[in-house]
Enzyme design. Sequence first.
Site, short mmCIF file in Angstrom:
data_model
loop_
_atom_site.label_atom_id
_atom_site.label_comp_id
_atom_site.label_asym_id
_atom_site.label_seq_id
_atom_site.Cartn_x
_atom_site.Cartn_y
_atom_site.Cartn_z
N GLY A 5 79.79 185.34 110.58
CA GLY A 5 78.79 186.20 110.96
C GLY A 5 77.42 185.55 111.27
N CYS A 6 77.26 184.39 111.12
CA CYS A 6 76.31 183.68 111.44
C CYS A 6 76.25 182.92 112.65
CB CYS A 6 75.61 182.69 110.24
SG CYS A 6 75.48 183.37 108.89
N GLN A 7 75.31 182.91 113.47
CA GLN A 7 75.14 182.06 114.51
C GLN A 7 75.20 180.74 114.27
OE1 GLN A 7 72.26 183.03 117.66
NE2 GLN A 7 73.23 181.98 119.22
#
Length: 145
Positions: free
Chosen positions: A59-61
């Site tokens: 969910g994190c770039q």
Amino acid sequence: MTDTAFPLEPTAADAQQAIKDEFAFFGDWAERYQYLIDLGRKLPPFPEEWKTEEHRLLGCQSLVWIVPQGDAGRLDFRAVSDSAIVSGLIFLALRVYSGRPASEILATEADYIADIGLAKHLSPTRSNGLASLLAFIRETAAAAR
């Protein structure tokens, strides 16, 4: 787990107040971003062998790895990112939640985000990543109860 840097304050509420007070010193967001970067540099060392897919936060770039340890009485989190600003966001979250009982983690909303105006100054991808980090911490606390 050794070298746990957290908690810095006696309660999560005290940590949130300290964060609010510290960010109030800065006049603009350029200074606040620099402070976030400086905080990220204060994260405890994160072993290279922990940088695996098993510990990767989805969910994190940016690349973020997080390792929880402990039980309902005390949960410690170690985390790191390849992004300087995201590392600062991690520091703030761990300052509020790491080293605390699961019950305190679950009872504590991340008010510091709004209190310091962070929500308005993060890109959508960083906001999503921060939400994923906070959700992971809460889910870990809920599972430990």
